[in-house]
Design a protein around this motif. Structure first.
Motif, short mmCIF file in Angstrom:
data_model
loop_
_atom_site.label_atom_id
_atom_site.label_comp_id
_atom_site.label_asym_id
_atom_site.label_seq_id
_atom_site.Cartn_x
_atom_site.Cartn_y
_atom_site.Cartn_z
N PHE A 9 81.82 46.16 25.86
CA PHE A 9 81.58 46.20 24.42
C PHE A 9 80.29 46.95 24.11
CE2 PHE A 9 84.23 42.26 24.58
CZ PHE A 9 85.31 42.81 23.93
N LEU A 14 101.10 39.36 21.82
CA LEU A 14 99.70 39.78 21.67
C LEU A 14 99.40 40.20 20.23
CD1 LEU A 14 99.05 41.76 24.95
CD2 LEU A 14 98.19 39.51 24.32
N LEU A 67 99.31 37.99 29.95
CA LEU A 67 100.09 38.97 29.19
C LEU A 67 99.45 40.34 29.24
CD1 LEU A 67 101.13 37.04 25.96
CD2 LEU A 67 102.55 37.65 27.92
N LEU A 68 98.12 40.35 29.20
CA LEU A 68 97.43 41.63 29.14
C LEU A 68 97.52 42.41 30.43
CD1 LEU A 68 94.71 40.66 26.71
CD2 LEU A 68 95.85 42.87 26.74
N LYS A 96 100.33 42.91 31.76
CA LYS A 96 101.67 43.50 31.77
C LYS A 96 101.74 44.63 30.77
CE LYS A 96 103.84 39.08 32.80
NZ LYS A 96 104.44 37.90 32.21
N PRO A 97 102.72 45.53 30.97
CA PRO A 97 102.92 46.57 29.96
C PRO A 97 103.38 45.95 28.64
CG PRO A 97 104.46 46.83 31.80
CD PRO A 97 103.58 45.70 32.13
N THR A 131 105.60 41.14 25.47
CA THR A 131 104.14 41.09 25.51
C THR A 131 103.57 41.58 24.19
OG1 THR A 131 104.56 41.98 27.70
CG2 THR A 131 102.30 41.64 27.10
N ILE A 152 85.68 36.07 31.94
CA ILE A 152 84.58 35.78 31.02
C ILE A 152 84.82 34.49 30.26
CG2 ILE A 152 83.19 36.67 29.11
CD1 ILE A 152 84.35 39.46 29.81
N ARG A 203 90.50 40.74 21.89
CA ARG A 203 89.64 41.81 22.43
C ARG A 203 88.89 41.34 23.66
NH1 ARG A 203 85.25 44.04 18.84
NH2 ARG A 203 84.69 45.50 20.48
N TRP A 204 88.41 40.10 23.63
CA TRP A 204 87.69 39.58 24.80
C TRP A 204 88.63 39.39 25.98
CZ3 TRP A 204 82.62 38.92 26.09
CH2 TRP A 204 81.69 39.19 25.08
N GLN A 205 89.93 39.35 25.71
CA GLN A 205 90.88 39.29 26.82
C GLN A 205 91.20 40.69 27.34
OE1 GLN A 205 92.09 36.63 28.52
NE2 GLN A 205 90.51 35.58 27.34
N GLY A 206 90.69 41.71 26.66
CA GLY A 206 90.87 43.07 27.16
C GLY A 206 91.93 43.87 26.44
N ALA A 256 81.50 43.55 29.80
CA ALA A 256 82.82 43.45 29.19
C ALA A 256 83.21 44.72 28.45
CB ALA A 256 82.87 42.26 28.24
N VAL A 302 76.26 40.57 28.75
CA VAL A 302 77.68 40.21 28.82
C VAL A 302 78.53 41.30 28.20
CG1 VAL A 302 79.42 38.54 28.11
CG2 VAL A 302 77.14 37.75 28.77
N ARG A 303 78.07 41.81 27.07
CA ARG A 303 78.86 42.84 26.38
C ARG A 303 78.92 44.13 27.20
NH1 ARG A 303 79.90 42.66 21.03
NH2 ARG A 303 79.03 44.71 20.64
N ARG A 314 89.13 43.50 34.06
CA ARG A 314 89.71 42.17 34.30
C ARG A 314 90.69 42.21 35.47
NH1 ARG A 314 89.71 37.65 31.26
NH2 ARG A 314 88.36 37.57 29.44
N PRO A 358 88.03 50.49 30.65
CA PRO A 358 88.19 49.48 29.61
C PRO A 358 88.24 48.08 30.22
CG PRO A 358 90.26 50.62 29.97
CD PRO A 358 89.23 51.32 30.81
N LEU A 359 88.03 47.10 29.35
CA LEU A 359 87.96 45.72 29.80
C LEU A 359 89.21 45.28 30.57
CD1 LEU A 359 86.67 42.95 29.92
CD2 LEU A 359 87.39 42.55 27.56
N ALA A 360 90.38 45.72 30.10
CA ALA A 360 91.61 45.27 30.75
C ALA A 360 91.59 45.65 32.24
CB ALA A 360 92.83 45.88 30.07
#
Lengths: 519, 345
Positions: free
Chosen positions: A327, B214, A382-383, A385-386, B210, A357, B226-229, A325, A321-322, A351, A346-348
């Motif tokens: 990690f 956050l 939210l993530l 968006k800038p 944002t 996850i 962090r898990w949300q990225g 994601a 999983v890591r 996603r 990166p994760l963002a």
């Protein structure tokens, strides 16, 4: 000499409350000496509380517990020990950095003495051998397989010549063959005259080992102790599930209670031919703090399938999983999401390509318990968006409200802290956040751990619906019944490798053998 | 809304507890508590002209405290506001010296910018160390305060030394009147405008962007974010930079406005009072404004007490300290209550 069939453990009207929560309500029952007793129930039925109160660890808020006719005050471990009752906890309590000999000594004697390695070895070897636990006494606890750790826990509990031994969900961490070994051990204890109380949640296991069975539901005694020769799986299953059984598919009910052979659940899935949504090609990772590194893992998930990952905990599931994601880092091999190489992303960004996850740790990785529901829910959006984009909290709150209502979360208002929700409701908040229209690959890591039957069935249905919409799903679970019920394919992990792939109809023994590397 | 009101009320209760404790101390020390407290109230708000004086102290404190709140919200205990305040004022003083002779509309913005940059820099390195290698920011920012304090001594007795100074306290040359943004009274339209602008901008940033949402989520549970990225370092460094920049801005305002110069060891309690304000206000921007006014009042009363009422100005220190005591106890108590709640569920 006491009557051999006099009850060894008697609960008289026992109630336990934690603050406003009633965990046990007026439970009266008695367990005969010299038998193996099972206590079953779904998550949240009060099994662990029962184990704690019966072992004298927790003082009942009403009623009393008596061991061999001797009433315990409760809340005092040494008094309980003196009375002859010992509890082996669900999550082991051995210090991981201790050697076996040290762990045995720890808690057995008072402070203020000198020890030598050899004196400890001499003291504990005969005891462990008498219980047929073969282990190097100088080995560190953390390096031992879980079965052996559990064996040592049991040995430690028996140091004081306990007459009543209570094991809280001892099978939850074991592979099928480990469970068989545990049962051997328990039968030997019975032969030595120990009364054993097993907290279990699989009917299959109850029928295999126990002489009597007692069913708890929602903190109350449903029935018991019943002789296991007088009940069948179906009846037990009904007793455990209760009213919730209405609207539950038969195969799900079987998987939920472990009543028999679980077949792959209802699916109208066509053979999946689309390009994989996730592909790991000969991935090897660097060492990871949360588990063994992955070794040469080849793995694919196609849209519209649920791929189960079985394995004894700590065999690389977390690393997998890591890795996905971002990690854990790959030292070799490629990670592809929807055909794109995401190894360096990166994760963002992952996603935004549809990765979702449901993490292992619901209360830390999944939710911020001290934050409001709407903040938790809105974090993913939210993530995308800038950082300096203006947001409208009122709008977000009403969106969250609508989403949570659609997912059937029970809550007062969206400003409520996530920590105020029950486990099942908290998990639904995570589902409502992670299973959205843009989801392409959903990783569900132990998504039903600790949930009651209703919530578990809800999670399964949500995952199945996502699959039927065309999501690829990875389901990681230590519950084989769950995996067999809803996975279209099951991979077995052992020491960071994938050591076997199985398809329905699943063979419990074959999967179990793969889990411990016996072929 | 109700939750917010109860929160403010709860803070108020602790302030009242603190005042009761102070009264006890005053009584034991041989003063009449009621006399002291009425004189404090007089000096802070009631006497004619007191409000203006209180505002003079409150506005810079507000700006620094809002910055402190930003980093605390994000989970970083930047207690280096004092050092960032000093470094900001030093940078502004250098820029004013270099640009001496240029028109005011060039010098003043340049000073403000330099001050913010200096303060931000003084928060940047502890932030970097914290995020890069986990160095405890409480230690580094505290050390930063001492370093900045010594830097101020050096600058005011070296490169920027005022040769005509009395020698009692090393200080820089007085700023030309054209560059001042207020008289020594310390209150001017410019300063009020800056404070209002900062307040509005930070309120918007914290509550309506944002980043703000956050960062405060990350402050409560970085793992989940962090898990949300989220990139925690981005949220963290931004929070450090902002809080440093605001402290630096406050230092610049003190330099360009009421003080008109920087002196070694000037306003030594500014940063710590600002931390206290942020804590009492529970990091809300609006709450910080109200609390800053209260503490500005106390600061102005500290000057009034010995002159007008013949009472020691240390009384204000006692009040400040008691409030600090109870606010700390409050967070500890709340933690405890929350933890118990968490276990039982």
């Amino acid at each position: 000499m006491t009557d051999p069939h006099a009850p060894a453990l008697v609960c008289q009207n026992v109630s336990v409350t934690y603050g406003p929560v009633t965990a046990l309500e007026a439970v009266s029952t008695a367990f005969d000496a010299g038998l193996i007793h099972a206590v079953v129930g779904q998550n949240g039925a009060g099994k662990t509380t029962f184990a704690r109160v019966a072992s004298g660890l927790v003082r009942p808020s009403g009623g009393h517990v008596a061991i061999n006719g001797h009433v315990m005050r409760g809340g005092n471990v040494s008094a309980a020990r003196a009375a002859g009752v010992e509890l082996v906890h669900q999550s082991f309590a051995l210090p991981p950095s201790f050697t076996v000999a040290e762990a045995m000594e720890f808690g057995a004697t008072g402070a203020g003495r000198f020890f030598t390695r050899s004196s400890l070895f001499a003291r504990w070897r005969p005891h462990l051998e008498s219980l047929d636990i073969s282990v190097d006494l100088g080995a560190r606890i953390r390096d031992l397989p879980v079965e052996t750790q559990q064996g040592i826990e049991i040995a430690r509990a028996l140091v004081t010549q306990a007459k009543v031994l209570i094991l809280d969900e001892p099978t939850a961490v074991l592979s099928p063959s480990g469970i068989e070994k545990l049962f051997e051990r328990v039968r030997r204890l019975k032969a030595q005259g120990v009364t054993v109380l097993l907290i279990l949640h699989k009917i299959r296991e109850v029928l295999a080992i126990a002489d009597t069975v007692t069913v708890l539901r929602a903190g109350r005694l449903v029935e018991g102790p019943l002789m296991t020769t007088d009940v069948d799986g179906e009846r037990l299953s009904r007793l455990i599930i209760g009213d919730a059984s209405r609207g539950l598919a038969a195969v799900d009910a079987q998987a939920l209670t472990g009543a028999g052979t679980v077949e792959h659940g209802p699916t109208d899935a066509k053979p999946v031919t689309a390009a994989p949504v996730l592909k790991l090609s000969s991935i090897t990772t660097f060492g990871d703090p949360e588990g063994p590194a992955l070794q040469d893992v080849d793995f694919e998930v196609r849209p519209g399938e649920i791929v189960g990952i079985a394995g004894v905990e700590g065999n690389g599931q977390r690393t997998l999983v890591r890795l996905i994601a971002d990690f854990a880092k790959a030292s070799r091999g490629g990670v592809y999401l929807g055909g794109h190489d995401i190894n360096t992303q990166p994760l963002a960004q992952r996603r935004s390509k549809g990765l979702r996850i449901i993490p292992f740790e619901r209360n830390t990785e999944g939710l911020s318990l001290s934050s409001s529901l709407w903040e938790n829910w809105t974090a993913r959006a939210l993530l995308e968006k800038p950082l300096l984009r203006l947001v409208n909290p009122a709008l977000l709150r009403s969106e969250c409200d609508a989403a949570l209502k659609a997912w059937g979360v029970r809550y007062d208002n969206v400003a409520q802290k996530a920590g105020a929700l029950s486990g099942g409701n908290a998990q639904k908040v995570i589902l409502s956040r992670e299973i959205d229209r843009d989801a392409k690959l959903i990783i569900a890591a132990q998504p039903t751990r600790g949930l009651d039957i209703g919530a578990t069935a809800f999670v399964w249905d949500a995952l199945r619906q996502a699959r039927d919409r065309g999501c690829g799903i990875i389901l990681i679970s230590s519950d084989l019944d769950e995996l067999f019920d809803i996975s279209d394919r099951v991979n077995v992990m052992l020491a960071g490798r994938i050591v076997g792939t199985f398809t329905a109809p699943y063979d419990m023994n074959a999967v179990g053998a793969a889990m411990i590397g016996a072929s | 809304m109700i939750a917010r009101v109860t929160h403010i009320l709860r803070s108020l209760i602790f302030v009242i507890f603190a005042l009761i404790l102070c009264s006890l101390v005053f009584q034991i020390a041989g003063y009449s508590a009621s006399t002291v407290l009425t004189n404090v109230a007089d000096g802070a708000f009631l006497r004619p002209g007191a409000l203006a004086q209180s505002l003079r102290w409150a506005l810079p404190l507000f700006i620094t405290a809002v910055g402190v709140g930003v980093s605390f919200r994000a989970g970083y205990f930047n207690i280096g506001a004092q050092g960032q305040f000093y470094v900001g004022s030093i940078c502004a003083a250098f820029v004013a010296e270099w640009l001496s002779g240029a028109p005011a509309f060039v010098v003043i913005p340049a000073c403000l910018f330099a001050g913010m940059a200096g303060g931000a820099f003084w928060a940047l390195w502890p932030g970097y160390l914290r995020i890069r290698s986990g160095t405890d920011e409480v230690i580094t920012t505290l050390m930063g305060n001492f370093m900045a304090g010594l830097l101020l001594v050096y600058v005011t007795s070296g490169p920027l030394k005022d040769p005509s100074g009395s020698g009692q306290q090393a200080s820089s040359r007085p700023l030309e009147a054209a560059y001042r943004i207020s008289t020594s009274s310390g209150l001017s339209v410019t300063i009020v405008a800056i404070a209002v602008a900062v307040g509005l901008a930070m309120w918007l940033l914290v509550n309506r962007t944002t980043f703000g949402m956050l960062a405060s989520l990350a402050g409560r549970n970085p793992v989940m974010v962090r898990w949300q990225g989220a990139l925690l370092w981005k949220l963290g460094i931004t929070s450090f930079l902002l809080s440093g920049a605001l402290a630096g801005l406050a230092g610049t305002i003190e330099f360009l406005g009421p003080n008109g110069r920087i002196a070694s060891g000037f306003l030594p309690a500014h940063g710590f009072t600002a931390i206290l304000i942020a804590l009492v206000a529970n990091f809300s921007v609006a709450g910080t404004a109200i609390t800053a006014l209260f503490f500005g009042g106390l600061a102005s009363a500290a000057l009034y007490l010995p002159v007008m009422a013949g009472l020691p100005s240390a009384a204000i220190d006692v009040i400040n300290a008691s409030i600090a005591l109870f606010i700390t106890a409050r967070s500890k108590l709340l933690d405890k209550v929350l933890r118990i709640g968490g276990h039982s569920s």
